[in-house]
Scaffold this active site. Structure first.
Site, PDB file in Angstrom:
ATOM      1  N   HIS A   1       5.981  18.353   2.317  1.00  0.00           N
ATOM      2  CA  HIS A   1       4.679  18.442   1.639  1.00  0.00           C
ATOM      3  C   HIS A   1       4.134  17.044   1.347  1.00  0.00           C
ATOM      4  CE1 HIS A   1       1.533  19.316  -1.181  1.00  0.00           C
ATOM      5  NE2 HIS A   1       2.174  18.675  -2.145  1.00  0.00           N
TER       6      HIS A   1
ATOM      7  N   ARG B   1      -2.945   8.066   5.115  1.00  0.00           N
ATOM      8  CA  ARG B   1      -2.663   6.831   5.860  1.00  0.00           C
ATOM      9  C   ARG B   1      -2.873   6.945   7.365  1.00  0.00           C
ATOM     10  NH1 ARG B   1      -3.279   3.161   1.926  1.00  0.00           N
ATOM     11  NH2 ARG B   1      -2.266   3.931   0.057  1.00  0.00           N
TER      12      ARG B   1
ATOM     13  N   ARG C   1       4.086   7.679  -4.765  1.00  0.00           N
ATOM     14  CA  ARG C   1       5.203   7.734  -5.716  1.00  0.00           C
ATOM     15  C   ARG C   1       6.167   8.879  -5.470  1.00  0.00           C
ATOM     16  NH1 ARG C   1       0.687   8.056 -10.095  1.00  0.00           N
ATOM     17  NH2 ARG C   1      -0.183   9.072  -8.260  1.00  0.00           N
TER      18      ARG C   1
ATOM     19  N   ARG D   1      12.356 -17.252  -1.914  1.00  0.00           N
ATOM     20  CA  ARG D   1      11.389 -16.416  -1.181  1.00  0.00           C
ATOM     21  C   ARG D   1       9.950 -16.541  -1.701  1.00  0.00           C
ATOM     22  NH1 ARG D   1      12.869 -10.459  -3.724  1.00  0.00           N
ATOM     23  NH2 ARG D   1      13.147 -11.173  -5.841  1.00  0.00           N
TER      24      ARG D   1
ATOM     25  N   GLN E   1       0.846  -1.205   0.000  1.00  0.00           N
ATOM     26  CA  GLN E   1       0.000   0.000   0.000  1.00  0.00           C
ATOM     27  C   GLN E   1       0.877   1.249   0.000  1.00  0.00           C
ATOM     28  OE1 GLN E   1      -2.679  -0.244   3.355  1.00  0.00           O
ATOM     29  NE2 GLN E   1      -3.850  -1.908   2.445  1.00  0.00           N
ATOM     30  N   TRP E   2       1.909   1.191   0.811  1.00  0.00           N
ATOM     31  CA  TRP E   2       2.790   2.347   1.025  1.00  0.00           C
ATOM     32  C   TRP E   2       3.501   2.751  -0.276  1.00  0.00           C
ATOM     33  CZ3 TRP E   2       5.200   2.798   6.436  1.00  0.00           C
ATOM     34  CH2 TRP E   2       5.987   3.936   6.540  1.00  0.00           C
ATOM     35  N   ILE E   3       3.935   1.746  -1.039  1.00  0.00           N
ATOM     36  CA  ILE E   3       4.743   2.014  -2.237  1.00  0.00           C
ATOM     37  C   ILE E   3       3.946   2.757  -3.307  1.00  0.00           C
ATOM     38  CG2 ILE E   3       4.312  -0.110  -3.560  1.00  0.00           C
ATOM     39  CD1 ILE E   3       7.776   1.439  -2.951  1.00  0.00           C
ATOM     40  N   ARG E   4       2.610   2.769  -3.159  1.00  0.00           N
ATOM     41  CA  ARG E   4       1.783   3.507  -4.123  1.00  0.00           C
ATOM     42  C   ARG E   4       2.037   5.013  -4.043  1.00  0.00           C
ATOM     43  NH1 ARG E   4      -2.517   1.136  -6.181  1.00  0.00           N
ATOM     44  NH2 ARG E   4      -2.240   2.850  -7.646  1.00  0.00           N
TER      45      ARG E   4
HETATM   46  C1  LIG Z   1      -8.152   4.294   1.946  1.00  0.00           C
HETATM   47  C2  LIG Z   1      -7.435   3.995   0.659  1.00  0.00           C
HETATM   48  C3  LIG Z   1      -7.908   2.996  -0.177  1.00  0.00           C
HETATM   49  C4  LIG Z   1      -7.242   2.713  -1.387  1.00  0.00           C
HETATM   50  N1  LIG Z   1      -7.711   1.710  -2.192  1.00  0.00           N
HETATM   51  C5  LIG Z   1      -7.050   1.389  -3.344  1.00  0.00           C
HETATM   52  C6  LIG Z   1      -7.498   0.328  -4.206  1.00  0.00           C
HETATM   53  O1  LIG Z   1      -8.490  -0.316  -3.937  1.00  0.00           O
HETATM   54  N2  LIG Z   1      -6.768   0.040  -5.313  1.00  0.00           N
HETATM   55  C7  LIG Z   1      -5.652   0.763  -5.670  1.00  0.00           C
HETATM   56  O2  LIG Z   1      -5.035   0.473  -6.683  1.00  0.00           O
HETATM   57  N3  LIG Z   1      -5.213   1.788  -4.878  1.00  0.00           N
HETATM   58  C8  LIG Z   1      -5.874   2.111  -3.741  1.00  0.00           C
HETATM   59  N4  LIG Z   1      -5.412   3.122  -2.936  1.00  0.00           N
HETATM   60  C9  LIG Z   1      -4.185   3.849  -3.352  1.00  0.00           C
HETATM   61  C10 LIG Z   1      -4.533   5.236  -3.909  1.00  0.00           C
HETATM   62  O3  LIG Z   1      -5.340   5.157  -5.066  1.00  0.00           O
HETATM   63  C11 LIG Z   1      -3.225   5.992  -4.246  1.00  0.00           C
HETATM   64  O4  LIG Z   1      -2.539   5.287  -5.251  1.00  0.00           O
HETATM   65  C12 LIG Z   1      -2.307   6.135  -3.049  1.00  0.00           C
HETATM   66  O5  LIG Z   1      -3.033   6.577  -1.923  1.00  0.00           O
HETATM   67  C13 LIG Z   1      -1.196   7.155  -3.372  1.00  0.00           C
HETATM   68  O6  LIG Z   1      -1.780   8.420  -3.452  1.00  0.00           O
HETATM   69  P1  LIG Z   1      -1.204   9.542  -4.398  1.00  0.00           P
HETATM   70  O7  LIG Z   1      -1.179   9.062  -5.821  1.00  0.00           O
HETATM   71  O8  LIG Z   1      -2.013  10.790  -4.139  1.00  0.00           O
HETATM   72  O9  LIG Z   1       0.264   9.727  -3.787  1.00  0.00           O
HETATM   73  P2  LIG Z   1       1.649  10.016  -4.515  1.00  0.00           P
HETATM   74  O10 LIG Z   1       1.972   8.941  -5.474  1.00  0.00           O
HETATM   75  O11 LIG Z   1       2.630  10.321  -3.431  1.00  0.00           O
HETATM   76  O12 LIG Z   1       1.393  11.304  -5.326  1.00  0.00           O
HETATM   77  C14 LIG Z   1       1.135  12.556  -4.675  1.00  0.00           C
HETATM   78  C15 LIG Z   1       0.448  13.449  -5.677  1.00  0.00           C
HETATM   79  O13 LIG Z   1       1.357  13.693  -6.764  1.00  0.00           O
HETATM   80  C16 LIG Z   1       0.625  13.731  -7.982  1.00  0.00           C
HETATM   81  N5  LIG Z   1       1.125  12.646  -8.853  1.00  0.00           N
HETATM   82  C17 LIG Z   1       2.040  11.688  -8.528  1.00  0.00           C
HETATM   83  N6  LIG Z   1       2.287  10.915  -9.595  1.00  0.00           N
HETATM   84  C18 LIG Z   1       1.499  11.373 -10.592  1.00  0.00           C
HETATM   85  C19 LIG Z   1       1.279  10.987 -11.937  1.00  0.00           C
HETATM   86  N7  LIG Z   1       1.936   9.974 -12.490  1.00  0.00           N
HETATM   87  N8  LIG Z   1       0.399  11.686 -12.659  1.00  0.00           N
HETATM   88  C20 LIG Z   1      -0.277  12.728 -12.145  1.00  0.00           C
HETATM   89  N9  LIG Z   1      -0.119  13.149 -10.878  1.00  0.00           N
HETATM   90  C21 LIG Z   1       0.746  12.477 -10.112  1.00  0.00           C
HETATM   91  C22 LIG Z   1      -0.842  13.571  -7.636  1.00  0.00           C
HETATM   92  O14 LIG Z   1      -1.415  14.833  -7.429  1.00  0.00           O
HETATM   93  C23 LIG Z   1      -0.797  12.840  -6.324  1.00  0.00           C
HETATM   94  O15 LIG Z   1      -1.944  13.021  -5.513  1.00  0.00           O
HETATM   95  C24 LIG Z   1      -6.070   3.441  -1.744  1.00  0.00           C
HETATM   96  C25 LIG Z   1      -5.608   4.443  -0.895  1.00  0.00           C
HETATM   97  C26 LIG Z   1      -6.263   4.728   0.296  1.00  0.00           C
HETATM   98  C27 LIG Z   1      -5.722   5.794   1.199  1.00  0.00           C
END
Ligand SMILES: Cc1cc2nc3c(=O)[nH]c(=O)nc-3n(C[C@H](O)[C@H](O)[C@H](O)COP(=O)(O)OP(=O)(O)OC[C@H]3O[C@@H](n4cnc5c(N)ncnc54)[C@H](O)[C@@H]3O)c2cc1C
Length: 312
Positions: free
Chosen positions: A222, A231, A114, A204, A109-112
Site C-alpha cells: 500500500h 515519485r 515516513r 564528510r 526527498q525520499w526520506i520524507r
Molecule cells: C512533487 C512534490 C513536491 C514536494 N515539495 C515539497 C516541498 O517543497 N517541501 C517539503 O517539505 N516537502 C515537499 N514534498 C514532500 C511532501 O510534502 C511529503 O512530505 C512527501 O511526499 C511524503 O508524502 P506522505 O507524507 O504522503 O508520505 P508518508 O510519510 O509515507 O505517509 C503516507 C501517509 O501516511 C499518513 N501519515 C504519515 N505520517 C503521518 C503523520 N505524522 N500524521 C498524519 N498522517 C500521517 C498520511 O496520510 C500520509 O499521506 C514534495 C513532494 C512531492 C511529491
C-alpha cells in the site's frame, strides 16, 4: 553503477542459493532478486526480499484459509474493486525490501516518506565512495518560469558543458578534501602519520548533495504504491522519478494484477474537484465554458484542461 568484484561475488552467491519453501514466491520477481537494476550514473535499486503476492491481497480481503478455487478473473475483479474503492488494508499484507544506492539530494526527498523502515549506510563508521551524480546533458535544463519547482528549456551545448565542468570540479575538490581530512588508506592506516586523521563523522562535512549514499528500504505494498504515485509522477524531480520508474518495474513483476489496478485507478487516473466536475457536466451539455465562467482559478483550469487533453 560501480560494484566491486567482491560485491558482484556476494550477489552471485546469493542468487545461486535456492531454498524450498511453502511460502508464496513470484517467478518474475525471483528472476531479478538481489540483482541491482541500474539507475542514474552510479545508482541502483535491487529487491532483496519480499513477502506475499497478488493472491495474498485476495486472501486477506476474503479472510480465507487458503488460495481458494476462484478464477483469475474473479481475483482481478476483486483487486480492481479494492483499488477503486480505496479498501487499502489488504495491500498492506504484502511487503518488499529494497537496497538502494542514490544521490544524497534524492535521499532527502525520499526520506520524507515516513511509512517505511530505513537503514542508511553510516558515513560515521564507513568511508563514502568517490561517486557523485553528474546529470547527462539532456537532463540539464534552465529553471522553469511557470512552475517554480521544475525545469524549463534544455541547456545549449556550451552552457551544459560549463555546468558539467563546475559540478565535476566541485565534487572532485570536495572529495579530495574529504580524503585529506580522513588521512586513511584502504587498510585504515594513516597516509601521512605526521597528521591526525579526522573523525569520519566530521570529515564528510564538505561533501556535496550529489554524492551517493545507500540504504535498505522496506515498506508494504500500500505504501509503496503511495510512494510511486508521488515519485513516478511527472511532477516529481527527474532523478527521483528514475528510481520510482525502476521500482514500478519491480511492482509489475511482483504483483501484476495489483500493478494493473494501480496504473488504471491511481497512477493514470485523475481526481477532479467538485467545481471541475460541474465544468465537465456543463461542457457535456453543450455549454461553451471558459476559465472566466468556470469558477476555477487559472491554474486549476489549466490543470483540468490538460487532464481532458484540451487546449487551455
Ligand atoms: C512533487 C512534490 C513536491 C514536494 N515539495 C515539497 C516541498 O517543497 N517541501 C517539503 O517539505 N516537502 C515537499 N514534498 C514532500 C511532501 O510534502 C511529503 O512530505 C512527501 O511526499 C511524503 O508524502 P506522505 O507524507 O504522503 O508520505 P508518508 O510519510 O509515507 O505517509 C503516507 C501517509 O501516511 C499518513 N501519515 C504519515 N505520517 C503521518 C503523520 N505524522 N500524521 C498524519 N498522517 C500521517 C498520511 O496520510 C500520509 O499521506 C514534495 C513532494 C512531492 C511529491
Amino acid at each position: 553503477m560501480r560494484l566491486t568484484p567482491q560485491q558482484h561475488d556476494e550477489i552471485a552467491a546469493q542468487r545461486d542459493e535456492a531454498r524450498p519453501t511453502r511460502r508464496a514466491t513470484v517467478p518474475a520477481l525471483e528472476e531479478i532478486l538481489y540483482e541491482p537494476q541500474p539507475v542514474l550514473d552510479h545508482g541502483f535499486v535491487r529487491v532483496v526480499d519480499y513477502m506475499g503476492d497478488d493472491a495474498a491481497v485476495v486472501q486477506a480481503a476474503r479472510v480465507s484459509y487458503g488460495r481458494g478455487t476462484r478464477r483469475v478473473s474473479e481475483d482481478r475483479g476483486l483487486i480492481n474493486y479494492l483499488m477503486r474503492h480505496r479498501h487499502t488494508t489488504p495491500f498492506e499484507m504484502c511487503e518488499i525490501k529494497y537496497h538502494v544506492k542514490l544521490p544524497i539530494f534524492v535521499a532527502r526527498q525520499w526520506i520524507r516518506h515516513r511509512t517505511a523502515n530505513v537503514n542508511e549506510y553510516s558515513a560515521r563508521y564507513s568511508i563514502l565512495d568517490k561517486e557523485f551524480y553528474v546529470p547527462s546533458p539532456e537532463h540539464l535544463a534552465a529553471q522553469a518560469t511557470v512552475n517554480r519547482q521544475g525545469r524549463g528549456e534544455i541547456l545549449e551545448e556550451a552552457a551544459a558543458q560549463r555546468v558539467l565542468n563546475i559540478l565535476r570540479e566541485d565534487a572532485e575538490r570536495a572529495y579530495a578534501g574529504y580524503a585529506e581530512l580522513l588521512n586513511e588508506d584502504a587498510s585504515g592506516s594513516p597516509i601521512d602519520p605526521a597528521r591526525p586523521s579526522l573523525a569520519r563523522e566530521l570529515a564528510r562535512l564538505n561533501l556535496t548533495l550529489g554524492f551517493y549514499t545507500q540504504w535498505y528500504w522496506k515498506t508494504d505494498l500500500h505504501n509503496l504504491m503511495h510512494f510511486l504515485s508521488l515519485r513516478a509522477d511527472a511532477h516529481a524531480q527527474y532523478e527521483a522519478r528514475a528510481y520510482a520508474d525502476a521500482m514500478l518495474d519491480t511492482l509489475r513483476r511482483w504483483v501484476p494484477m495489483t500493478c494493473d489496478a494501480f496504473l488504471e485507478y491511481r497512477m493514470n487516473a485523475a481526481t477532479i474537484s467538485a467545481t471541475g466536475l460541474a465544468v465537465i457536466r456543463r461542457m457535456l451539455a453543450g455549454e461553451a465554458v471558459d476559465q472566466t465562467t468556470s469558477g476555477l482559478s487559472t491554474r486549476e483550469w489549466r490543470e483540468l484542461m490538460a487532464r481532458l487533453g484540451r487546449p487551455a
